[in-house]
Design a protein around this motif. Structure first.
Motif, PDB file in Angstrom:
ATOM      1  N   LEU A 635       1.138  -2.287  -2.280  1.00 24.47           N
ATOM      2  CA  LEU A 635       0.570  -3.625  -2.131  1.00 24.47           C
ATOM      3  C   LEU A 635      -0.681  -3.633  -1.259  1.00 24.47           C
ATOM      4  CD1 LEU A 635       3.865  -5.670  -1.643  1.00 24.47           C
ATOM      5  CD2 LEU A 635       2.616  -5.210  -3.758  1.00 24.47           C
ATOM      6  N   GLU A 636      -1.020  -2.499  -0.642  1.00 25.30           N
ATOM      7  CA  GLU A 636      -2.199  -2.414   0.202  1.00 25.30           C
ATOM      8  C   GLU A 636      -3.427  -1.913  -0.541  1.00 25.30           C
ATOM      9  OE1 GLU A 636      -1.196   0.092   3.446  1.00 25.30           O
ATOM     10  OE2 GLU A 636       0.171  -1.335   4.381  1.00 25.30           O
ATOM     11  N   ILE A 637      -3.293  -1.617  -1.824  1.00 26.52           N
ATOM     12  CA  ILE A 637      -4.393  -1.038  -2.595  1.00 26.52           C
ATOM     13  C   ILE A 637      -4.892  -2.104  -3.567  1.00 26.52           C
ATOM     14  CG2 ILE A 637      -5.109   0.868  -4.081  1.00 26.52           C
ATOM     15  CD1 ILE A 637      -2.736   2.450  -3.013  1.00 26.52           C
ATOM     16  N   PRO A 638      -5.979  -2.810  -3.235  1.00 29.80           N
ATOM     17  CA  PRO A 638      -6.435  -3.914  -4.095  1.00 29.80           C
ATOM     18  C   PRO A 638      -6.958  -3.446  -5.443  1.00 29.80           C
ATOM     19  CG  PRO A 638      -8.029  -3.498  -2.345  1.00 29.80           C
ATOM     20  CD  PRO A 638      -6.831  -2.652  -2.035  1.00 29.80           C
ATOM     21  N   GLU A 639      -7.328  -2.179  -5.570  1.00 31.19           N
ATOM     22  CA  GLU A 639      -7.846  -1.691  -6.863  1.00 31.19           C
ATOM     23  C   GLU A 639      -6.769  -1.665  -7.937  1.00 31.19           C
ATOM     24  OE1 GLU A 639     -10.631  -0.458  -3.745  1.00 31.19           O
ATOM     25  OE2 GLU A 639      -8.450  -0.424  -3.947  1.00 31.19           O
ATOM     26  N   ILE A 640      -5.508  -1.621  -7.539  1.00 27.57           N
ATOM     27  CA  ILE A 640      -4.412  -1.671  -8.511  1.00 27.57           C
ATOM     28  C   ILE A 640      -4.236  -3.124  -8.944  1.00 27.57           C
ATOM     29  CG2 ILE A 640      -1.965  -1.234  -8.889  1.00 27.57           C
ATOM     30  CD1 ILE A 640      -2.097   0.991  -6.874  1.00 27.57           C
ATOM     31  N   ASP A 641      -4.466  -3.374 -10.208  1.00 26.60           N
ATOM     32  CA  ASP A 641      -4.555  -4.732 -10.738  1.00 26.60           C
ATOM     33  C   ASP A 641      -3.155  -5.307 -10.984  1.00 26.60           C
ATOM     34  OD1 ASP A 641      -5.521  -7.073 -11.772  1.00 26.60           O
ATOM     35  OD2 ASP A 641      -5.969  -6.230 -13.752  1.00 26.60           O
ATOM     36  N   LEU A 642      -2.425  -5.571  -9.910  1.00 27.50           N
ATOM     37  CA  LEU A 642      -1.082  -6.123 -10.039  1.00 27.50           C
ATOM     38  C   LEU A 642      -1.099  -7.557 -10.558  1.00 27.50           C
ATOM     39  CD1 LEU A 642       0.528  -4.760  -6.746  1.00 27.50           C
ATOM     40  CD2 LEU A 642       0.816  -3.877  -9.065  1.00 27.50           C
ATOM     41  N   GLU A 643      -2.255  -8.248 -10.418  1.00 30.94           N
ATOM     42  CA  GLU A 643      -2.343  -9.631 -10.915  1.00 30.94           C
ATOM     43  C   GLU A 643      -2.178  -9.710 -12.430  1.00 30.94           C
ATOM     44  OE1 GLU A 643      -4.465  -8.172  -8.983  1.00 30.94           O
ATOM     45  OE2 GLU A 643      -4.484  -9.249  -7.071  1.00 30.94           O
TER      46      GLU A 643
END
Length: 795
Positions: A635-643
């Protein structure tokens, strides 16, 4: 070879002149002195043809202005001249990309360029060396790898990767040239010693202490070779299965579990180890083959991939290093000579088992046409574009009123397995299958007829015609003999050599295409035999890269270290260097991060699809976490597009669902890479359980998106025509610039030579204009320091 490109070319020592002197010496006669022909002399030559051969050669080599074909200049020279013009343009673009010289330019400083004058001089010298290499090719016909390595590599790069590949090869050649004088004789000898890869079997001393028996099972598809090898594995007390696909590893894992045998699943991003057993079998992808575990039997599938330019090293490593009393290799007939030669080198006994197809493979006389009502139950339509596969699926279901399963390489293994099971099950309405060339990698499916949507494909770099092995591997899947799905269904009860596919349809396997033009290509390739495999692919192991890297300054780019290693590597005739292209691209992405040479070596083998949008940013984010030993929580890696998981696909239009599917697949690749790293950096990437949960959610979303797409027959027909046209244009472009390349290029590449010395998934889209789902570039984390941030944020 007495002169390479880094040394000045001496025209008086030309091949013609040396030949004349040798002939004079051999006859024992003294040459007559040349008579000077004055301006008014009648004996002066009147045309170029009347000049002495060495004078003609000298004028050709120094004639820089003649750029068009004349009766005196062969047509091939004009083609090489045009290729030279293209190369100069790409070099100009490359220099623009690298940026102007600046005292603080980190890369130029690493290569020892400290002044503007030095920069101008070195670039001019490189351009001169480039010009000389093309003169050697056009004037003397010196295009071999040993005689003209720079031209050979530029030509090979252009053939494999068009202008993009040419630019990359130019970059590494330029870097090598800039460093040519920076090494002492002692340093160069040390480089050569470390880069000596002639005896890769010595990398596995424990295996060399064993006396192994190699059983080589060869034959066409649907001949039972893998079946017999797996029987030997099942009857052993301990063993390993190594295959080319995660899905195949899942199949064997499921098969052994169904038979009540303890089995572990080991892939790059997933490890399932039995908790209730001390001894168990291991089913793995070939890159994950355990080399430090002694077993009774090991099975290595699709052994012909030992020559693959990208992944061949993994098969070579498994063959050389697997500690098994019996090593069973399954593959094509064309690999026999190579394996026998390797077995002789290793001191192992080699037994060859040859098989014939259990039912015939018949190419059909007519194509099925664009009307899907001509499809029959059990047909598999093969295409090479993910978006096109979904369109075909929708068109088949609309035209036939029956369900169609879908299988392709970038689908999650669980999703692919579920789709394959639906197609294999005769008791449901899934009568058809659309699939990519993933089914040619050994994937077991009960297919009656293989239908090629096209005989041409875009391989990520160029449009090209399918090769002979590709057609035979994919087409040979028709009329499958037995599948792992049968073993799962029947367990131990029915383990005979029954032929469910053959009894089900009572007919051989058939191969056809949708268009007559493609069917003609398919028929010709099925009637030809592929050439024998001459060499096994290798890559320098991590300990060699680490040792080699310690000889360079920390400011020297890893890409240069790899290209220098590639350049100086020495190999025996039984081995060839695998492609460094993906490693070099990853190395370029990692520039600017404070990583050790060990960490960089690990990341070089990471499963990264750099050509997909957003994947470079994700790799940079993971590299940052490794360098700082923090920030690795999912959850700390904004590049991973979890949205992407928050989007309700039911509310999207058909076109937007396709785009969202691209986004979901990108997220799946990011999670897969995260899991791969979590097994190697457990203290950094700590969210492994959460990552598995997110992975399952993404797979469910992907499965839901598979049902939403449309099909337009006229659009698909134009697509196939465009694909054939693009492939012909590419071939024509190569012939126009390079002529007919008589010398067959090996499967892997070599370096540009010593300057100072004397002497593997289907693309997302098929066309560039189809790329309409680019993901936005994410904002970098604010905790980066300014100097690192400026480097990391650049694409």
């Amino acid at each position: 070879m007495n002169a390479l490109l880094g040394q000045a070319w001496k025209c008086p020592r030309s091949a013609v002149l040396v030949t004349r002197r040798w002939r004079v010496k051999s006859t024992g006669t003294k040459p007559q002195p040349k008579k000077f022909a004055g301006r008014g002399s009648n004996s002066a030559p009147k045309s170029f043809d009347e000049l002495q051969p060495d004078e003609q050669l000298r004028r050709r080599l120094h004639d820089r202005e003649r750029r068009t074909a004349t009766p005196e200049v062969p047509a091939l020279r004009q083609k090489y001249d045009e290729f030279y013009d293209l190369t100069k343009n790409r070099l100009k673009h490359l220099l623009w990309e690298m940026g102007k010289w600046d005292p603080q330019h980190r890369e130029y400083k690493a290569f020892g360029i400290h002044t503007l004058e030095s920069y101008i001089q070195e670039i001019s010298l490189f351009k001169d060396a480039l010009r000389k290499s093309f003169h050697l090719a056009s004037a003397l016909g010196m295009t071999a790898r040993t005689d003209n390595p720079l031209f050979w590599n530029l030509r090979a790069a252009f053939i494999k990767g068009d202008s993009t590949g040419l630019t990359k090869e130019l970059r590494y050649a330029l870097e090598t040239f800039l460093m040519r004088k920076k090494f002492s004789k002692f340093a160069t000898e040390l480089h050569l010693d470390i880069a000596d890869l002639r005896f890769p079997h010595e990398w596995f001393p424990a295996t060399r202490q064993l006396q192994r028996t190699i059983h080589l099972h060869v034959g066409p598809t649907n001949s039972g070779k893998t079946y017999n090898a797996l029987k030997a594995l099942e009857n052993a007390k301990s063993g390993i299965y190594a295959g080319p696909l995660r899905l195949l590893a899942h199949e064997i894992y499921t098969r052994f579990k169904a038979k009540g045998k303890a089995c572990a699943l080991i892939t790059g991003e997933e490890q399932r180890i039995p908790d209730d057993a001390d001894m168990f079998f291991r089913s793995c992808t070939v890159e994950m083959t355990p080399l430090n575990w002694k077993v009774d039997v090991a099975v290595i599938d699709e052994i012909q991939m030992i020559a693959d330019e990208s992944r061949g090293w993994a098969w070579t490593q498994a063959v050389l290093g697997c500690q098994a009393k019996e090593l069973h290799l399954c593959g094509e007939e064309r690999v026999v000579d190579l394996i026998q030669e390797l077995a002789a080198r290793l001191g192992d006994k080699c037994i060859v088992h040859r098989y014939q197809r259990l039912n015939p493979l018949v190419p059909m006389e007519e194509a099925i046409g664009p009307n899907f009502t001509n499809l029959q139950k059990g047909d598999a339509v093969i295409s090479f574009s993910r978006v096109n596969l979904h369109s075909l699926k929708a068109g088949i279901e609309e035209a036939t009123g029956r369900k169609c399963a879908i299988v392709y390489g970038s689908l999650p293994p669980e999703t692919r397995a579920a789709q394959a099971a639906l197609f294999n099950d005769p008791n449901n309405e899934y009568d058809f299958l659309v699939a990519s060339d993933a089914i040619g990698m050994g994937l077991n499916l009960e297919i009656k007829r293989v239908v090629f949507e096209s005989a041409f494909k875009f391989d990520g770099m160029t449009h090209r015609q399918l090769s002979i092995p590709e057609v035979k591997q994919i087409g040979g899947r028709a009329g499958r003999y037995r599948t792992a799905n049968d073993a799962v269904r029947h367990g131990k009860d029915q383990d005979s050599a029954s032929t469910p596919a053959l009894s089900k349809w009572g007919a051989p396997g058939f191969v056809t295409a949708m268009d007559d033009q493609d069917l003609e290509v398919i028929r010709k390739n099925l009637q030809k035999d592929a050439k024998p495999i001459a060499a096994a692919g290798v890559l320098p192991p991590s300990h060699v890269i680490e040792r080699f890297g310690t000889l360079f300054s920390p400011d020297v780019p890893l890409a240069f270290i790899l290209s220098r290693l590639r350049e100086m590597a020495r190999l025996s005739s039984s081995f060839t260097m695998c492609s460094f292209s993906e490693h070099l691209e990853i190395a370029d992405v990692l520039k600017g991060f404070d990583l050790s040479i060990y960490d960089r070596s690990v990341l070089l083998t990471a499963p990264v699809a750099l050509r997909d949008k957003g994947q470079k940013d994700i790799l940079k984010a993971f590299a940052w976490s490794i360098a700082n030993l923090s920030g690795g929580h999912l959850l700390e890696i904004p590049e991973i597009d979890l949205e992407a998981l928050d989007v309700d696909t039911a509310q999207l239009s058909s076109a937007k669902r396709k785009d969202h599917l691209v986004r979901l697949e990108g997220l799946h690749k990011a999670i897969t890479l995260y899991l791969w790293l979590s097994y190697r950096y457990r203290g950094v990437f700590t969210s492994q359980k959460l990552a598995f949960h997110v992975k399952s959610l993404v797979e469910d979303k992907i499965t839901g998106c598979l049902e939403a797409t449309d099909y337009a027959a006229d659009k698909q027909q134009r697509r196939r025509e465009t694909l054939r046209h693009q492939a012909k244009l590419h071939s024509k472009k190569e012939e126009q610039l390079l002529g007919e390349v008589v010398e067959e290029l090996p499967v892997a590449e070599g370096g540009p030579g010593l300057w100072v010395e004397e002497g593997h998934e289907e693309p997302l889209y098929r066309e560039e204009n189809e790329v309409n789902a680019a993901l936005p570039v994410r904002v970098r984390r604010v905790s980066l320091n300014e100097s690192t941030k400026s480097r990391v944020s650049q694409e």
